[in-house]
Scaffold this motif. Structure first.
Motif, PDB file in Angstrom:
ATOM      1  N   SER A   1       2.369  10.747   0.257  1.00  0.00           N
ATOM      2  CA  SER A   1       1.280  11.870   0.564  1.00  0.00           C
ATOM      3  C   SER A   1       0.762  11.878  -1.177  1.00  0.00           C
ATOM      4  O   SER A   1       1.423  11.768  -1.820  1.00  0.00           O
ATOM      5  CB  SER A   1       1.780  12.990   1.181  1.00  0.00           C
ATOM      6  N   HIS A   2      -0.650  12.301  -0.940  1.00  0.00           N
ATOM      7  CA  HIS A   2      -1.663  12.429  -2.057  1.00  0.00           C
ATOM      8  C   HIS A   2      -2.129  13.736  -2.201  1.00  0.00           C
ATOM      9  O   HIS A   2      -2.939  14.134  -1.234  1.00  0.00           O
ATOM     10  CB  HIS A   2      -2.299  11.458  -2.382  1.00  0.00           C
ATOM     11  N   GLU A   3      -2.053  14.499  -3.222  1.00  0.00           N
ATOM     12  CA  GLU A   3      -2.929  15.738  -3.102  1.00  0.00           C
ATOM     13  C   GLU A   3      -4.235  15.345  -3.839  1.00  0.00           C
ATOM     14  O   GLU A   3      -5.205  16.147  -3.427  1.00  0.00           O
ATOM     15  CB  GLU A   3      -2.153  16.763  -4.102  1.00  0.00           C
TER      16      GLU A   3
ATOM     17  N   TRP B   1       2.701  -0.004  -9.006  1.00  0.00           N
ATOM     18  CA  TRP B   1       2.556   1.390  -8.660  1.00  0.00           C
ATOM     19  C   TRP B   1       1.340   1.944  -8.024  1.00  0.00           C
ATOM     20  O   TRP B   1       0.235   1.330  -8.061  1.00  0.00           O
ATOM     21  CB  TRP B   1       3.031   2.242 -10.074  1.00  0.00           C
ATOM     22  N   CYS B   2       1.482   3.175  -7.578  1.00  0.00           N
ATOM     23  CA  CYS B   2       0.393   3.823  -6.876  1.00  0.00           C
ATOM     24  C   CYS B   2      -0.259   4.757  -7.902  1.00  0.00           C
ATOM     25  O   CYS B   2       0.413   5.727  -8.555  1.00  0.00           O
ATOM     26  CB  CYS B   2       0.641   4.516  -5.592  1.00  0.00           C
ATOM     27  N   PRO B   3      -1.439   4.442  -8.507  1.00  0.00           N
ATOM     28  CA  PRO B   3      -2.125   5.018  -9.751  1.00  0.00           C
ATOM     29  C   PRO B   3      -2.600   6.417  -9.076  1.00  0.00           C
ATOM     30  O   PRO B   3      -3.311   6.772  -9.605  1.00  0.00           O
ATOM     31  CB  PRO B   3      -3.072   4.231 -10.267  1.00  0.00           C
TER      32      PRO B   3
ATOM     33  N   ASP C   1      -0.891  10.715  -8.293  1.00  0.00           N
ATOM     34  CA  ASP C   1       0.244  11.706  -8.752  1.00  0.00           C
ATOM     35  C   ASP C   1       1.066  11.747  -7.773  1.00  0.00           C
ATOM     36  O   ASP C   1       0.494  12.103  -6.501  1.00  0.00           O
ATOM     37  CB  ASP C   1      -0.170  12.831  -9.275  1.00  0.00           C
ATOM     38  N   HIS C   2       2.216  11.745  -7.748  1.00  0.00           N
ATOM     39  CA  HIS C   2       3.186  12.128  -6.398  1.00  0.00           C
ATOM     40  C   HIS C   2       4.334  13.154  -6.933  1.00  0.00           C
ATOM     41  O   HIS C   2       4.759  13.088  -7.995  1.00  0.00           O
ATOM     42  CB  HIS C   2       4.050  10.664  -6.235  1.00  0.00           C
ATOM     43  N   GLY C   3       4.885  13.742  -5.899  1.00  0.00           N
ATOM     44  CA  GLY C   3       6.026  14.737  -6.064  1.00  0.00           C
ATOM     45  C   GLY C   3       7.140  13.870  -6.561  1.00  0.00           C
ATOM     46  O   GLY C   3       7.259  12.733  -6.014  1.00  0.00           O
TER      47      GLY C   3
ATOM     48  N   VAL D   1       0.862  -1.164   0.037  1.00  0.00           N
ATOM     49  CA  VAL D   1       0.120   0.079   0.066  1.00  0.00           C
ATOM     50  C   VAL D   1       0.911   1.339  -0.023  1.00  0.00           C
ATOM     51  O   VAL D   1       1.997   0.990   0.658  1.00  0.00           O
ATOM     52  CB  VAL D   1      -0.901   0.067   1.190  1.00  0.00           C
ATOM     53  N   CYS D   2       0.474   2.328  -0.859  1.00  0.00           N
ATOM     54  CA  CYS D   2       1.405   3.568  -0.722  1.00  0.00           C
ATOM     55  C   CYS D   2       1.410   4.158   0.290  1.00  0.00           C
ATOM     56  O   CYS D   2       0.262   4.645   1.000  1.00  0.00           O
ATOM     57  CB  CYS D   2       1.021   4.157  -1.992  1.00  0.00           C
ATOM     58  N   GLY D   3       2.689   4.603   0.981  1.00  0.00           N
ATOM     59  CA  GLY D   3       2.667   5.330   2.109  1.00  0.00           C
ATOM     60  C   GLY D   3       3.017   6.976   1.979  1.00  0.00           C
ATOM     61  O   GLY D   3       3.155   7.648   2.821  1.00  0.00           O
TER      62      GLY D   3
HETATM   63 ZN    ZN Z   1       0.608   7.049  -3.799  1.00  0.00          ZN
END
Ligand code: ZN
Ligand code: ZN
Length: 330
Positions: free
Chosen positions: A61-63, A147-149, A151-153, A57-59
């Protein structure tokens, strides 16, 4: 069916012999829609995953500022569009039925809740036996990319996770593969594809050519009409190994966060397999053309789009596969 990249329009090493020692192989993956299984190399197919290993699971941060879509809605939408395009003759009006149009409109209004778990999505599985330029840690024979689908910085693109494993260790395969409910853009969901890997020869991105070679190639391009960057150096489409391109940002150092080493290109996730010039279109895809439209488009089999049609370049540290990977968008 195998896929064969057309010969380069000119042998650059015959024109500039000093470039010959810089030749490096890469493996074009040549994804095409299909029904891969857990024991196959694939894009968008099921992974050979141990039933007792937690699914990531993606850890980060997400906007969550994008245009969220549910995965099941997008799959249904693609089935409708594929069927409708598949009966649309070229040059004729889009052959969609009123019922299909109504369902597409209804799907457009389906709500996708960004506030759901950021479960990782299976993106690719590559067995070393099928991908000659894939180099991994000792004992491993398969690379899995998720991948976490969202957007990430700093690049505003999906955040990848790499898993190397020895396939023989996976005796009890996870039966039902988790996936997120939603994605930030519908272009982050790969169409399930089988692969037709093919080794090709590449040369460095022009900025990294030694001495005044870049300058001499530029002069030669003007008189010969050839284009070193797009035709002669680095292959279009999904690939493993070879050289990285830096055409969007210009080169910057890709250094390991842990040890500072210069990282190697592992895999390129590309938005298309060849561009309009078709220099990289495999011979087998040159024809015969169907009288109907194809969906997905022949040159965009995975339906993945990175940014405005760019590619995601994933790098690994040559010192240790335990060090974090690097990412560039070009
Ligand atoms: Zn993510
Ligand atoms: Zn390192």
């Amino acid at each position: 069916m195998t896929r064969t990249t057309p010969p380069r329009p000119v042998d650059i090493a015959a024109v500039f012999p000093e470039i010959a020692p810089l030749a490096r192989t890469a493996t074009r993956l040549h994804p095409r829609p299909g029904t891969p299984g857990v024991h196959d190399s694939s894009i968008g197919g099921p992974l050979l995953w141990p039933s007792d290993e937690p699914w990531p699971v993606c850890g980060e941060s997400h906007e969550n500022g994008g245009d969220f879509t549910r995965l099941d809605v997008e799959r249904r939408r693609r089935r409708i569009l594929s069927a409708a395009w598949g009966r649309t003759r070229k040059g004729e009006q889009f052959a969609i039925t009123p019922e299909e149009r109504a369902e597409l409109d209804r799907l457009d209004k389906e709500y996708a809740d960004p506030d759901t778990p950021a479960t990782m999505l299976a993106v690719a599985q590559l067995f070393m036996r099928e991908v000659p330029d894939l180099v991994g840690p000792p004992g491993a024979d398969v690379l899995q990319l998720l991948w976490c689908p969202r957007d990430h910085g700093p690049h505003y693109c999906p955040s990848p996770v790499l898993r190397w494993r020895r396939s023989a260790d996976v005796t009890d395969v996870l039966a039902e593969q988790p996936e997120p409910d939603v994605m930030e853009y519908d272009t982050y969901l790969p169409v399930p594809c089988v692969l037709h890997p093919e080794q090709v020869v590449e040369y460095p991105y022009a900025d990294f050519l030694p001495g005044d070679l870049e300058e001499r190639i530029r002069t030669w391009e003007e008189s010969s009409g050839y284009d070193y960057f797009s035709e002669l150096s680095i292959a279009d489409g999904w690939k493993v190994g070879g050289y990285a391109a830096w055409n969007l940002t210009d080169p910057y150092p890709m250094l390991c966060d842990d040890c500072g080493a210069d990282m190697d290109l592992l895999v390129k996730v590309d938005s298309g397999e060849w561009d309009g010039a078709e220099s990289w279109r495999p011979l087998e895809d040159a024809g015969p053309e169907s009288e109907f439209h194809e969906h997905p488009n022949r040159s965009e089999p995975t339906q993945i789009t990175i940014g405005r049609g760019y590619a995601l370049w994933i790098f690994t540290c040559p010192v240790s596969f335990d060090h974090p990977h690097g990412v560039s968008m070009q």
